[in-house]
Design an enzyme around this catalytic site. Structure first.
Site, PDB file in Angstrom:
ATOM      1  N   SER A 110     -15.661  27.505  -5.855  1.00  0.00           N
ATOM      2  CA  SER A 110     -16.947  27.393  -6.546  1.00  0.00           C
ATOM      3  C   SER A 110     -17.593  26.015  -6.516  1.00  0.00           C
ATOM      4  O   SER A 110     -18.728  25.872  -6.961  1.00  0.00           O
ATOM      5  CB  SER A 110     -16.786  27.816  -8.000  1.00  0.00           C
ATOM      6  N   GLU A 139      16.671 -33.371   5.179  1.00  0.00           N
ATOM      7  CA  GLU A 139      17.227 -32.822   6.413  1.00  0.00           C
ATOM      8  C   GLU A 139      17.356 -33.840   7.547  1.00  0.00           C
ATOM      9  O   GLU A 139      18.204 -33.691   8.411  1.00  0.00           O
ATOM     10  CB  GLU A 139      16.372 -31.641   6.897  1.00  0.00           C
TER      11      GLU A 139
END
Lengths: 791, 170
Positions: free
Chosen positions: A479, A201
């Site tokens: 239950s 770059e």
């Protein structure tokens, strides 16, 4: 721009006029004028430029100095610890590896990869910062035998007693700007990356002062030749400035600003500061709604790897992508990406970063990008929801979104996947059996001993982020309340034991408001005088009411407080049968203390939080509180194993496809709106709820719906038999249940059941009476135990 | 004969407790680290000479125990606790791990948790010998810090049982 153009025009006009007079003097004065005019323009420009530059200077200085990137926090599953004797199938080990994004390879060479040949695994773990310190990458060979780890060695064939793999990343808590990033200091970035990015770059990065005139000239030349703006010629500094402070429009003003700011940035900050910012800021693609920034996160995103572990061609690909992260996206545009990568590799070679053989080798290799759905992406949204809630008690939401914390949780990938699958498939099955389509479910699987939540499902669709039923569905428990009532009785061993007599007969209870409560058994039958054990095992309502009314609803309600629950319910008799609404998480909390034998341990989803630098930020310690009723709990647990052996949950072994000893309890609410099953051994506790969100009758019962889902989930998980481990003062004695009496091991119908201390049934069976007269003696503990097992 | 020796030893030990035993009221925390050594580990080891119970241990757990010891000696208590927690994930009922956790919690001044882990260790252990003595000594010491001399004294009376009973579970 416009200003310049007009001045040019004006000077041309002037020139024309003066040129007609062809004298040397005129020529001279004309140049003079031009010179003056230029000076004026220059001064004007300078005068305007200076304040502009000052503004830019401020932006650059303050913007860069105050630059703090928000880093998302990562949420991790629990790490898998491997040791000799660990129960794990080859399939489950592979699931664990895949959920931690390990890659299968015939010859694993990099961290995060493994090979498998039957029962033989070669694994290279990744380095990871755990709560107890950093652990480096390890290469191991592991051998399984019949679903158990039989041997673990390192590459030098030394036996290893314990290896901890790096955990699966299961979620991220992102910053509001939706940037996904992992910071890497410059010194930790691979040399090839740092040098390579400059080679590709900005080759003169170390020489220029922010702007590279040579590069601009070259780019300009290319642009002119090609007739369009293509070449950037931007330095890394310019690119950084653009990413940080400017938009991406291609105007001259923007370019000018960029150039000025780049120069200013170089004035104030060092090359390495700029480079470090660059490698952490550069845009590298998109993951759904989140933008990937920086090379470190890109390495994870594209290769499931830490930046330090990338090889030459992987680094080349990432550097190549800087030019256009979506254009060169290796997943979507692999050919384009490969071409670009090879070009970058060539640059590496041209600039001497890699040698010729290195280049050729790298060119031969494929892109090596992981599939985005590599292996298993665990959704676990219900669990993550719990994690976030636990975190919010101590952390501000904003800190979670920006501090880059590592959140270590208790989730077990294999267990979570099994739970998700069981809920989804189980509900589909139930619908296929004619139950309503609207059925929903919740499932929580936790560790009995340390309260760690291994799996949590809050919706039939895994990954749904809506209503989390595991945490928020407050439903009647039916239950599954009963064991708590029976426990109260067993806490008074001088009054109650498992053979105590209860009346399972019709009752009519007059309530405080004048109404009558007439409970019924599920089958509408009554059973007369029954034992406490039978009443619980078969979940007989009337016998339970008989027992519960001896204590009274108020007392029962109060007893729930010791599980740390502040329950809002009316102290009405129907409480005994579970007229009480709890969430699956609350039910898990209650049953955890029973399953552990009377040690209350808070349920945890988070174990520790580690800061970005590896420091332990916070640990959520294991704590426990011994309950006073551990003897009673042990006796109750025996009774609950009988629920599965011969009671309401006796279908379980068949559903599991193997004989199994588990303690459990089914629950069904009024009008069959809710179906519950709670089942556990000494390691794991599973709580399942099934019902409808609109609370309409769902035609479910505990054994028809929840039990099936439970069995489906645990079928594939290792689940040992319940091991009764009676505390001091609890002993097994032979009894004859039909006559509620003690008996002898050799008598018919003899069963060994636990009793507390010396509180035994007063009756003796006829057989025992006969033996006693022959001078029978007490059996010692060991003999009894052996006989129980034979039974 | 052995019973006599043990009884004599216990008598000596109990009298030592009476004379030099810490008074709960004027304790100032915390040199607890040394106390864990001087008031729990050393005496428990001395008392129980001859009544050793050493169950087989998973090598992974052994490794973690060693790491925990190293961290503890280095004063890194939280790290030691982390190691022990890892061990407990593998062997949640290992009485040695549980007792070591109790001793770490004691040093972290988490008195109630020290008592809890020591209780659990006792429940899971052989209830005899050195470990048993450490269990009750931890409970005694933690109760002293909690300013509950009665509970502390009650814990100390259990020390006798540790020496008397034969190991049963292993």
């Amino acid at each position: 721009m416009s200003r310049k153009k007009t001045t040019k025009k004006r000077s041309k006009k002037t020139a024309k006029r003066r040129l007609s007079k062809k004298s040397a003097v005129a020529k001279h004065s004309r140049w003079k004028l031009l010179w003056r005019f230029s000076l004026f323009i220059f001064g004007l420009g300078l005068g305007m430029l200076l304040p502009w530059a000052l503004i830019l200077n401020q932006t650059v200085k303050e913007g860069f100095e105050g630059l703090t990137w928000e880093r998302p926090s990562r949420v991790y599953a629990r790490p898998l610890s491997l040791y000799s004797g660990l129960q794990i199938s080859a399939q489950d080990l592979e699931t664990e590896l895949r959920s931690a994004a390990y890659r299968k390879s015939s010859n694993p060479s990099i961290p995060g990869s493994y090979s498998q040949q039957g029962n033989r695994f070669r694994i290279i773990s990744r380095a990871f910062e755990f709560a107890d310190g950093k652990q480096s990458s390890q290469r191991i060979e592991l051998q399984l035998q019949a679903g158990v780890v039989s041997k673990i060695q390192d590459i030098d064939l030394n036996t290893l007693s314990l290896v901890r793999l790096d955990p699966a990343e299961i979620a991220s808590i992102y910053p509001l700007d939706k940037q996904d990033r992992e910071l890497v200091p410059l010194e930790d970035a691979p040399h090839l990356l740092v040098a390579g990015i400059q080679a590709v770059e900005d080759r003169r990065f170390n020489q220029h002062h922010g702007v590279d005139p040579k590069a601009i000239a070259r780019a300009l030349w290319v642009d002119i030749r090609e007739g369009r703006i293509e070449q950037g010629g931007s330095t890394l500094t310019q690119q950084l400035v653009k990413n940080l402070f400017l938009d991406s429009s291609q105007t001259i003003i923007r370019k000018l600003n960029e150039a000025i700011m780049a120069v200013l940035m170089e004035l104030h900050f060092s090359k390495s500061e700029i480079l470090e910012a660059y490698i952490n800021q550069v845009y590298m693609g998109q993951s759904g709604a989140y933008a990937i920034h920086g090379f470190a996160r890109a390495a994870r995103f594209y290769f499931d790897q830490s930046l330090q572990q990338l090889n030459t061609e992987q680094i080349a690909l990432l550097i190549g992508m800087v030019k256009g992260a979506s254009w060169y996206n290796p997943r979507r545009n692999p050919e384009r990406a490969l071409k670009r990568r090879d070009l970058v590799l060539q640059v590496f070679a041209d600039t001497g970063l890699i040698d010729k053989p290195g280049l050729h080798a790298a060119l031969q290799r494929p892109l090596g990008v992981s599939k985005q759905a590599n292996g298993l992406k665990i959704k676990a949204s219900g669990f993550i929801d719990l994690v976030k809630r636990q975190l919010r008690e101590r952390y501000a939401e904003s800190d979670l979104r920006r501090e880059g914390l590592k959140i270590l949780t208790t989730l077990e990938p294999v267990t979570q996947l099994a739970a998700e699958k069981a809920v989804a498939e189980g509900l589909d099955d139930l619908t296929a059996r004619g139950l309503p389509k609207q059925l929903q479910a919740a499932m929580i699987i936790s560790d009995v001993q340390n309260g760690e939540i291994h799996a949590l499902v809050g919706d039939r669709v895994a990954g749904s982020r809506g209503f989390n039923r595991a945490l928020d569905a407050r439903r009647q428990i039916g239950s599954i309340m009963k064991p708590l009532v029976y426990l109260l009785a067993l806490e008074h061993p001088e009054q109650f034991n498992l053979l105590s007599k209860l009346e399972d007969t019709a009752v009519d209870i007059r309530l405080a408001n004048g109404d009558h409560w007439v409970p019924k058994n599920y089958t509408n039958k009554t059973h007369g005088t029954v034992s406490l054990l039978d009443a619980l095992v078969h979940s007989w309502n009337l016998a339970s009411v008989d027992l519960g009314m001896k204590f009274g609803p108020t007392h029962i309600l109060q007893s729930l407080q010791r599980y740390g629950l502040s329950v809002e319910a009316l102290p009405v008799p129907s409480l005994i049968l579970g007229a009480l609404e709890l969430t699956p998480l609350e039910v898990s909390r209650i049953y955890q203390s029973l399953a552990s034998g009377g040690y209350s341990v808070p349920l945890r989803a988070v174990t520790a939080i580690v800061a970005e630098d590896g420091a332990l930020e916070e640990s959520f310690r294991l704590t426990m509180t011994p309950l006073q009723n551990r003897q009673a709990v042990a006796v109750l647990n025996y009774a609950l194993t009988q629920v599965v052996a011969e009671g309401t949950a006796q279908a379980l072994p068949a559903l599991m496809g193997r004989p199994i000893i588990i303690a459990g309890k089914t629950g069904t609410s009024n009008d069959r709106k809710d179906s519950w099953f709670v089942g556990y051994n000494n390691q794991r506790l599973g709580v399942v709820w099934v019902g409808r969100d609109d609370n309409k009758p769902a035609r479910v019962t505990g054994s028809s719906a929840a039990l099936r889902l439970w069995a489906k989930a645990f079928r594939g998980l290792s689940m040992a038999d319940w091991r009764a481990d009676y505390p001091r003062g609890v002993e097994l004695h032979w009894v004859e249940p039909s006559s509620f009496s003690l008996t002898d091991a050799n008598c018919p119908d003899a069963v060994a059941i636990p009793f507390i201390n010396t509180y035994l049934p007063e009756n003796k069976s006829e057989c025992l009476q006969a033996k006693s007269t022959q001078g029978g003696k007490l059996w010692n503990w060991f003999d009894r135990k052996t006989k129980t097992q034979e039974n | 004969m052995r019973l006599i020796i043990i009884s004599l030893f216990l008598l000596l030990f109990l009298s030592a407790c009476a004379s030099t035993g810490p008074a709960p009221s004027n304790r100032t925390p915390p040199p607890v680290l040394t106390e864990v050594e001087t008031e729990i580990r050393q005496p428990a080891s001395e008392e129980s000479a001859g009544i050793q119970v050493q169950p087989l241990q998973n090598p992974a757990v052994r490794q973690l125990l060693a790491s925990a010891s190293a961290s503890e000696s280095a004063g890194q208590l939280e790290q030691a606790a982390q190691m022990l927690e890892r061990g407990l994930r593998i062997e949640p009922r290992d009485p040695e791990l549980l007792q070591r956790m109790a001793e770490i919690r004691l040093q972290q001044e988490a008195w109630q948790q020290a008592i809890s882990f020591a209780t659990r260790s006792f429940d899971m252990g052989a209830q005899a010998g050195e470990l048993c003595a450490r269990n009750w000594r931890t409970m005694a010491l933690a109760n002293e810090y909690l300013k509950d001399p009665q509970a502390a004294a009650a814990a100390r009376t259990h020390l006798d049982d540790c020496m008397r009973q034969r190991p049963q579970k292993y």
